[in-house]
Design a protein around this motif. Sequence first.
Motif, PDB file in Angstrom:
ATOM      1  N   TYR A  93       4.314  -4.214 -15.318  1.00 56.94           N
ATOM      2  CA  TYR A  93       4.951  -5.329 -14.902  1.00 56.94           C
ATOM      3  C   TYR A  93       4.692  -6.309 -13.652  1.00 56.94           C
ATOM      4  O   TYR A  93       4.611  -7.864 -13.873  1.00 56.94           O
ATOM      5  CB  TYR A  93       6.778  -5.352 -13.988  1.00 56.94           C
ATOM      6  CG  TYR A  93       7.974  -4.390 -15.329  1.00 56.94           C
ATOM      7  CD1 TYR A  93       7.391  -4.510 -16.745  1.00 56.94           C
ATOM      8  CD2 TYR A  93       8.479  -3.065 -15.284  1.00 56.94           C
ATOM      9  CE1 TYR A  93       8.240  -4.123 -18.191  1.00 56.94           C
ATOM     10  CE2 TYR A  93       9.493  -2.875 -16.177  1.00 56.94           C
ATOM     11  CZ  TYR A  93       9.180  -2.788 -17.249  1.00 56.94           C
ATOM     12  OH  TYR A  93       9.913  -2.430 -18.198  1.00 56.94           O
ATOM     13  N   PHE A  94       4.088  -6.390 -12.509  1.00 58.39           N
ATOM     14  CA  PHE A  94       3.641  -6.875 -11.716  1.00 58.39           C
ATOM     15  C   PHE A  94       2.268  -7.750 -12.355  1.00 58.39           C
ATOM     16  O   PHE A  94       2.477  -8.288 -12.200  1.00 58.39           O
ATOM     17  CB  PHE A  94       3.516  -6.194 -10.427  1.00 58.39           C
ATOM     18  CG  PHE A  94       2.885  -6.929  -8.523  1.00 58.39           C
ATOM     19  CD1 PHE A  94       3.292  -7.341  -8.799  1.00 58.39           C
ATOM     20  CD2 PHE A  94       1.980  -6.869  -9.651  1.00 58.39           C
ATOM     21  CE1 PHE A  94       3.361  -8.282  -6.990  1.00 58.39           C
ATOM     22  CE2 PHE A  94       1.076  -7.778  -7.979  1.00 58.39           C
ATOM     23  CZ  PHE A  94       1.792  -8.403  -7.407  1.00 58.39           C
ATOM     24  N   TYR A 136       9.202  13.721 -10.176  1.00 59.61           N
ATOM     25  CA  TYR A 136       7.857  13.561 -10.029  1.00 59.61           C
ATOM     26  C   TYR A 136       7.415  12.673 -11.051  1.00 59.61           C
ATOM     27  O   TYR A 136       6.565  11.940 -10.828  1.00 59.61           O
ATOM     28  CB  TYR A 136       7.437  14.741  -9.475  1.00 59.61           C
ATOM     29  CG  TYR A 136       7.071  15.214  -7.931  1.00 59.61           C
ATOM     30  CD1 TYR A 136       7.658  14.518  -7.235  1.00 59.61           C
ATOM     31  CD2 TYR A 136       7.224  15.916  -7.804  1.00 59.61           C
ATOM     32  CE1 TYR A 136       7.527  14.581  -5.351  1.00 59.61           C
ATOM     33  CE2 TYR A 136       7.690  16.673  -6.734  1.00 59.61           C
ATOM     34  CZ  TYR A 136       7.516  15.858  -5.475  1.00 59.61           C
ATOM     35  OH  TYR A 136       7.952  16.666  -4.286  1.00 59.61           O
ATOM     36  N   ARG A 137       7.990  12.953 -12.541  1.00 58.63           N
ATOM     37  CA  ARG A 137       7.186  12.667 -13.218  1.00 58.63           C
ATOM     38  C   ARG A 137       8.082  10.618 -13.769  1.00 58.63           C
ATOM     39  O   ARG A 137       7.289   9.700 -13.571  1.00 58.63           O
ATOM     40  CB  ARG A 137       7.808  13.169 -15.189  1.00 58.63           C
ATOM     41  CG  ARG A 137       7.304  13.352 -16.150  1.00 58.63           C
ATOM     42  CD  ARG A 137       7.627  13.821 -17.351  1.00 58.63           C
ATOM     43  NE  ARG A 137       7.431  14.775 -16.765  1.00 58.63           N
ATOM     44  CZ  ARG A 137       8.218  16.402 -17.530  1.00 58.63           C
ATOM     45  NH1 ARG A 137      10.026  15.333 -16.992  1.00 58.63           N
ATOM     46  NH2 ARG A 137       8.166  17.259 -17.476  1.00 58.63           N
ATOM     47  N   TYR A 138       9.161  10.591 -12.790  1.00 56.03           N
ATOM     48  CA  TYR A 138       9.774   9.810 -12.883  1.00 56.03           C
ATOM     49  C   TYR A 138       9.407   8.718 -11.661  1.00 56.03           C
ATOM     50  O   TYR A 138       8.751   7.557 -12.312  1.00 56.03           O
ATOM     51  CB  TYR A 138      11.777  10.174 -12.434  1.00 56.03           C
ATOM     52  CG  TYR A 138      12.285   8.648 -12.897  1.00 56.03           C
ATOM     53  CD1 TYR A 138      12.604   8.072 -13.955  1.00 56.03           C
ATOM     54  CD2 TYR A 138      12.607   8.308 -11.133  1.00 56.03           C
ATOM     55  CE1 TYR A 138      13.185   6.821 -13.739  1.00 56.03           C
ATOM     56  CE2 TYR A 138      13.368   6.904 -11.498  1.00 56.03           C
ATOM     57  CZ  TYR A 138      14.241   6.831 -12.548  1.00 56.03           C
ATOM     58  OH  TYR A 138      14.570   5.904 -12.287  1.00 56.03           O
ATOM     59  N   PHE A 168       5.525   4.123 -10.525  1.00 52.66           N
ATOM     60  CA  PHE A 168       4.743   3.070 -10.186  1.00 52.66           C
ATOM     61  C   PHE A 168       3.926   2.570 -11.024  1.00 52.66           C
ATOM     62  O   PHE A 168       3.424   1.107 -10.982  1.00 52.66           O
ATOM     63  CB  PHE A 168       4.237   4.438  -9.439  1.00 52.66           C
ATOM     64  CG  PHE A 168       2.117   3.350  -8.845  1.00 52.66           C
ATOM     65  CD1 PHE A 168       2.901   2.803  -7.537  1.00 52.66           C
ATOM     66  CD2 PHE A 168       1.406   3.087  -9.666  1.00 52.66           C
ATOM     67  CE1 PHE A 168       1.381   2.495  -7.206  1.00 52.66           C
ATOM     68  CE2 PHE A 168       0.080   2.201  -9.252  1.00 52.66           C
ATOM     69  CZ  PHE A 168       0.198   2.262  -7.904  1.00 52.66           C
ATOM     70  N   TRP A 169       3.676   3.097 -12.641  1.00 49.00           N
ATOM     71  CA  TRP A 169       3.286   2.697 -13.724  1.00 49.00           C
ATOM     72  C   TRP A 169       3.336   2.333 -14.055  1.00 49.00           C
ATOM     73  O   TRP A 169       3.295   0.334 -14.573  1.00 49.00           O
ATOM     74  CB  TRP A 169       1.460   3.787 -14.113  1.00 49.00           C
ATOM     75  CG  TRP A 169       1.192   4.080 -13.443  1.00 49.00           C
ATOM     76  CD1 TRP A 169       0.860   5.528 -13.671  1.00 49.00           C
ATOM     77  CD2 TRP A 169      -0.044   4.063 -13.324  1.00 49.00           C
ATOM     78  NE1 TRP A 169       0.145   6.446 -12.453  1.00 49.00           N
ATOM     79  CE2 TRP A 169      -1.280   5.303 -12.711  1.00 49.00           C
ATOM     80  CE3 TRP A 169      -1.043   2.933 -13.347  1.00 49.00           C
ATOM     81  CZ2 TRP A 169      -2.190   4.766 -11.979  1.00 49.00           C
ATOM     82  CZ3 TRP A 169      -2.202   2.497 -12.679  1.00 49.00           C
ATOM     83  CH2 TRP A 169      -2.324   3.470 -11.486  1.00 49.00           C
ATOM     84  N   ILE A 214       0.979  -1.631   0.396  1.00 49.96           N
ATOM     85  CA  ILE A 214      -0.132  -0.312  -0.294  1.00 49.96           C
ATOM     86  C   ILE A 214       1.053   1.298   0.031  1.00 49.96           C
ATOM     87  O   ILE A 214       0.400   2.201  -0.318  1.00 49.96           O
ATOM     88  CB  ILE A 214      -0.781  -0.446   0.941  1.00 49.96           C
ATOM     89  CG1 ILE A 214      -2.433   0.922   1.099  1.00 49.96           C
ATOM     90  CG2 ILE A 214      -0.441  -0.074   2.537  1.00 49.96           C
ATOM     91  CD1 ILE A 214      -2.931   0.529   0.186  1.00 49.96           C
ATOM     92  N   THR A 215       2.033   1.514   0.425  1.00 49.63           N
ATOM     93  CA  THR A 215       2.876   2.325   0.503  1.00 49.63           C
ATOM     94  C   THR A 215       3.272   2.743  -0.963  1.00 49.63           C
ATOM     95  O   THR A 215       3.826   3.931  -1.015  1.00 49.63           O
ATOM     96  CB  THR A 215       4.071   2.463   1.252  1.00 49.63           C
ATOM     97  OG1 THR A 215       4.889   0.714   0.526  1.00 49.63           O
ATOM     98  CG2 THR A 215       3.774   2.085   2.654  1.00 49.63           C
ATOM     99  N   GLY A 216       3.571   1.703  -1.791  1.00 52.57           N
ATOM    100  CA  GLY A 216       3.616   2.282  -3.426  1.00 52.57           C
ATOM    101  C   GLY A 216       2.227   3.104  -4.017  1.00 52.57           C
ATOM    102  O   GLY A 216       2.614   3.890  -4.476  1.00 52.57           O
TER     103      GLY A 216
END
Length: 117
Positions: free
Chosen positions: A68-69, A55-57, A62-63, A31-33
């Motif tokens: 990948y996940f 921030y863009r990076y 995340f996305w 959840i921290t992500g």
Amino acid sequence: MTDQVINTSSTNSGSAKLVYILYLASIVFGITGLIGLIMAYINKGDAPEWLKTHYRYQIRTFWIGFFYFFIGAITSLILIGYIILLFTVIWLIVRCIKGMKALDQQQAHPNPTGWFF
């Protein structure tokens, strides 16, 4: 006046660093992500240009990591997914460390739109 600008930049930089830390913590606590993603979206509008690249990076990290996940989770039924999941964890760690290194030097991220490292 100069001290105020430096302190504001430092505070913004601290928020970006916290996002990287939250992403690393998401390896154990997922959840921290999501919390880090929300922070990145909130803080990117008020940040100086060099910090906006971070921030863009982070948002892309995340996305892309989520993608990948997701692929790894689906393909884990045929065992290759476990390799993809391991790659995703390593990929996330490397991206966060590279991002924190540039952030500590107060430099713009060199490639905020890249997919790999």
